[in-house]
Design a protein around this motif. Sequence first.
Motif, PDB file in Angstrom:
ATOM      1  N   ARG A   7       0.838  -1.190   0.000  1.00  0.00           N
ATOM      2  CA  ARG A   7       0.000   0.000   0.000  1.00  0.00           C
ATOM      3  C   ARG A   7       0.878   1.248   0.000  1.00  0.00           C
ATOM      4  O   ARG A   7       1.995   1.230   0.519  1.00  0.00           O
ATOM      5  CB  ARG A   7      -0.943   0.004   1.200  1.00  0.00           C
ATOM      6  CG  ARG A   7      -0.279   0.063   2.538  1.00  0.00           C
ATOM      7  CD  ARG A   7      -1.304  -0.077   3.674  1.00  0.00           C
ATOM      8  NE  ARG A   7      -2.504   0.688   3.431  1.00  0.00           N
ATOM      9  CZ  ARG A   7      -3.751   0.156   3.483  1.00  0.00           C
ATOM     10  NH1 ARG A   7      -3.926  -1.124   3.771  1.00  0.00           N
ATOM     11  NH2 ARG A   7      -4.799   0.917   3.254  1.00  0.00           N
ATOM     12  N   ARG A   8       0.383   2.288  -0.608  1.00  0.00           N
ATOM     13  CA  ARG A   8       1.078   3.578  -0.621  1.00  0.00           C
ATOM     14  C   ARG A   8       0.596   4.393   0.578  1.00  0.00           C
ATOM     15  O   ARG A   8      -0.613   4.551   0.793  1.00  0.00           O
ATOM     16  CB  ARG A   8       0.827   4.325  -1.919  1.00  0.00           C
ATOM     17  CG  ARG A   8       1.401   3.593  -3.124  1.00  0.00           C
ATOM     18  CD  ARG A   8       1.269   4.391  -4.401  1.00  0.00           C
ATOM     19  NE  ARG A   8       1.834   3.673  -5.544  1.00  0.00           N
ATOM     20  CZ  ARG A   8       3.112   3.670  -5.878  1.00  0.00           C
ATOM     21  NH1 ARG A   8       3.970   4.386  -5.154  1.00  0.00           N
ATOM     22  NH2 ARG A   8       3.541   2.981  -6.913  1.00  0.00           N
ATOM     23  N   VAL A   9       1.560   4.869   1.363  1.00  0.00           N
ATOM     24  CA  VAL A   9       1.235   5.617   2.569  1.00  0.00           C
ATOM     25  C   VAL A   9       1.973   6.954   2.517  1.00  0.00           C
ATOM     26  O   VAL A   9       3.185   6.996   2.266  1.00  0.00           O
ATOM     27  CB  VAL A   9       1.635   4.826   3.836  1.00  0.00           C
ATOM     28  CG1 VAL A   9       1.204   5.589   5.095  1.00  0.00           C
ATOM     29  CG2 VAL A   9       0.999   3.435   3.825  1.00  0.00           C
ATOM     30  N   ALA A  10       1.269   8.023   2.759  1.00  0.00           N
ATOM     31  CA  ALA A  10       1.841   9.361   2.631  1.00  0.00           C
ATOM     32  C   ALA A  10       2.734   9.712   3.808  1.00  0.00           C
ATOM     33  O   ALA A  10       2.546   9.233   4.933  1.00  0.00           O
ATOM     34  CB  ALA A  10       0.718  10.388   2.507  1.00  0.00           C
ATOM     35  N   ILE A  64       3.211  -5.710   3.473  1.00  0.00           N
ATOM     36  CA  ILE A  64       2.693  -6.404   4.650  1.00  0.00           C
ATOM     37  C   ILE A  64       3.006  -7.903   4.522  1.00  0.00           C
ATOM     38  O   ILE A  64       2.740  -8.517   3.483  1.00  0.00           O
ATOM     39  CB  ILE A  64       1.174  -6.199   4.805  1.00  0.00           C
ATOM     40  CG1 ILE A  64       0.832  -4.697   4.739  1.00  0.00           C
ATOM     41  CG2 ILE A  64       0.692  -6.823   6.101  1.00  0.00           C
ATOM     42  CD1 ILE A  64       1.512  -3.848   5.782  1.00  0.00           C
ATOM     43  N   LEU A  65       3.552  -8.466   5.606  1.00  0.00           N
ATOM     44  CA  LEU A  65       3.905  -9.886   5.657  1.00  0.00           C
ATOM     45  C   LEU A  65       3.101 -10.581   6.741  1.00  0.00           C
ATOM     46  O   LEU A  65       2.810  -9.990   7.782  1.00  0.00           O
ATOM     47  CB  LEU A  65       5.398 -10.062   5.973  1.00  0.00           C
ATOM     48  CG  LEU A  65       6.407  -9.214   5.218  1.00  0.00           C
ATOM     49  CD1 LEU A  65       7.819  -9.549   5.705  1.00  0.00           C
ATOM     50  CD2 LEU A  65       6.279  -9.433   3.727  1.00  0.00           C
ATOM     51  N   SER A  66       2.790 -11.843   6.518  1.00  0.00           N
ATOM     52  CA  SER A  66       2.026 -12.622   7.493  1.00  0.00           C
ATOM     53  C   SER A  66       2.955 -13.347   8.461  1.00  0.00           C
ATOM     54  O   SER A  66       2.973 -14.572   8.569  1.00  0.00           O
ATOM     55  CB  SER A  66       1.124 -13.641   6.780  1.00  0.00           C
ATOM     56  OG  SER A  66       0.319 -14.322   7.718  1.00  0.00           O
ATOM     57  N   VAL A 119       6.996  -3.686   6.203  1.00  0.00           N
ATOM     58  CA  VAL A 119       8.368  -3.358   5.822  1.00  0.00           C
ATOM     59  C   VAL A 119       8.341  -2.314   4.707  1.00  0.00           C
ATOM     60  O   VAL A 119       7.382  -2.203   3.947  1.00  0.00           O
ATOM     61  CB  VAL A 119       9.160  -4.609   5.382  1.00  0.00           C
ATOM     62  CG1 VAL A 119       9.194  -5.638   6.501  1.00  0.00           C
ATOM     63  CG2 VAL A 119       8.587  -5.233   4.117  1.00  0.00           C
ATOM     64  N   ASP A 120       9.418  -1.563   4.615  1.00  0.00           N
ATOM     65  CA  ASP A 120       9.510  -0.453   3.667  1.00  0.00           C
ATOM     66  C   ASP A 120      10.106  -0.950   2.354  1.00  0.00           C
ATOM     67  O   ASP A 120      11.272  -1.325   2.288  1.00  0.00           O
ATOM     68  CB  ASP A 120      10.398   0.640   4.267  1.00  0.00           C
ATOM     69  CG  ASP A 120      10.438   1.894   3.419  1.00  0.00           C
ATOM     70  OD1 ASP A 120       9.921   1.876   2.287  1.00  0.00           O
ATOM     71  OD2 ASP A 120      10.998   2.902   3.899  1.00  0.00           O
ATOM     72  N   ALA A 123       9.103  -4.935  -6.170  1.00  0.00           N
ATOM     73  CA  ALA A 123       8.409  -5.744  -5.172  1.00  0.00           C
ATOM     74  C   ALA A 123       6.905  -5.653  -5.381  1.00  0.00           C
ATOM     75  O   ALA A 123       6.353  -4.579  -5.625  1.00  0.00           O
ATOM     76  CB  ALA A 123       8.771  -5.273  -3.767  1.00  0.00           C
ATOM     77  N   CYS A 124       6.232  -6.799  -5.264  1.00  0.00           N
ATOM     78  CA  CYS A 124       4.793  -6.837  -5.475  1.00  0.00           C
ATOM     79  C   CYS A 124       4.201  -7.983  -4.665  1.00  0.00           C
ATOM     80  O   CYS A 124       4.925  -8.711  -3.979  1.00  0.00           O
ATOM     81  CB  CYS A 124       4.473  -7.006  -6.959  1.00  0.00           C
ATOM     82  SG  CYS A 124       5.134  -8.528  -7.677  1.00  0.00           S
ATOM     83  N   ARG A 125       2.898  -8.151  -4.741  1.00  0.00           N
ATOM     84  CA  ARG A 125       2.246  -9.245  -4.038  1.00  0.00           C
ATOM     85  C   ARG A 125       2.905 -10.571  -4.432  1.00  0.00           C
ATOM     86  O   ARG A 125       3.089 -10.855  -5.620  1.00  0.00           O
ATOM     87  CB  ARG A 125       0.765  -9.263  -4.382  1.00  0.00           C
ATOM     88  CG  ARG A 125       0.003 -10.450  -3.828  1.00  0.00           C
ATOM     89  CD  ARG A 125      -1.474 -10.331  -4.187  1.00  0.00           C
ATOM     90  NE  ARG A 125      -2.166 -11.596  -3.969  1.00  0.00           N
ATOM     91  CZ  ARG A 125      -2.631 -12.001  -2.786  1.00  0.00           C
ATOM     92  NH1 ARG A 125      -2.469 -11.229  -1.719  1.00  0.00           N
ATOM     93  NH2 ARG A 125      -3.265 -13.154  -2.675  1.00  0.00           N
TER      94      ARG A 125
END
Length: 374
Positions: free
Chosen positions: A253-256, A277-279, A321-322, A329-331
């Motif tokens: 996700r893009r976060v400002a 996001i990782l599980s 993680v950033d 990087a993708c799903r």
Amino acid sequence: MTLESLDTGLAGARLTIDLAALEANWRDLAARAAPAECAAVVKADAYGIGIGPAVRRLHDAGCLTFFVAHPEEGLRARTVAPDAVIYVLNGLFPGAVDVLADAGLRPVLGSPDEVEAWAAAGRARGRPLPSALHVDTGMNRLGLDLEEARALAGRADLLAAADPHLVMSHLACADEPEHPLNGRQLERFRAAAALFPGLPASLANSAGIFLGADYQAGLVRPGVALYGGAVRSGRPSPMMPVLHLSAPILRIRRVAAGETVGYGAAETLRRDSRVAILSVGYADGYRRAASAEDGRPGGRVAIGGRVVPILGRISMDLMAVDVTDVPGACRGTAVELIGDHVGLGDVAAAMGTIDYEVLTGLGLRFQRAYLDET
């Protein structure tokens, strides 16, 4: 940019265990300790990698002696190493005499009461039951003190009935080679071992092997070094890594800039970011102490060989993680949590703990893959 994708099936992450590296580490340690016998400590489910596969591989490689902490671990080791010598480090558990005797497991006797109880069990069965003697030399946990050891040495009948095949002690500070307690323990152990002439002796754990021949005696008992852990405080491990932990990205996700990530709004983003996001979370053994917050960086992971930071708090089942600087990087992209670019020691440092705790805390929810399994 081409990045590896990762399919973990129904699990959140994959724990890959290199059994060839485990064997190579045992052979390395055996060579360092020769002519002493090199055993293997496989307690705590072989430091988290799985006691069955670990014992089978080491036994096939020529390891003939194993150490566990609990009788139940000894039973599991016995199923894959029927002819091995297996010692139970935590001693003679109340009510466990029959289990130990029937499975041929040897308790490490560390108190006069245990010696008496094991000797009585042997008499009741009409034959001595093998054991080991643990003499405390400075750890002050389990073990006979020197006066108790002297008293036992003077009781030939009791000693014969308890049937010890090994006298051992445990170093408290072997990972600090200059610590004065190492030398004191060595002197005390030599005095204790002299009380039981003819018995093989064992003092060195993983770090103790690296203290040199004086500490190696007749048998060494490596544990964490077998699994790639460090043997000296503050130094990288000289051993081959045995495990790799990887997880796929669930979403990006893009976060400002100015927004926060995770519970407690602990970390504020300083730039517009891509957040993966990782599980994986603390329920999997990836400790919350590796979280990041404003003014304090957390742990790190790697993507395609590039090391990137964890963002915000690690939660029970998830972490962020950033990946702003990893545009490919993708799903589904594989993220290395422990491996070639983020070592076991790096993860332990981020968690404020030691390699042992990281290894033994790895959860059961991972998909496990064993490389080079025979």
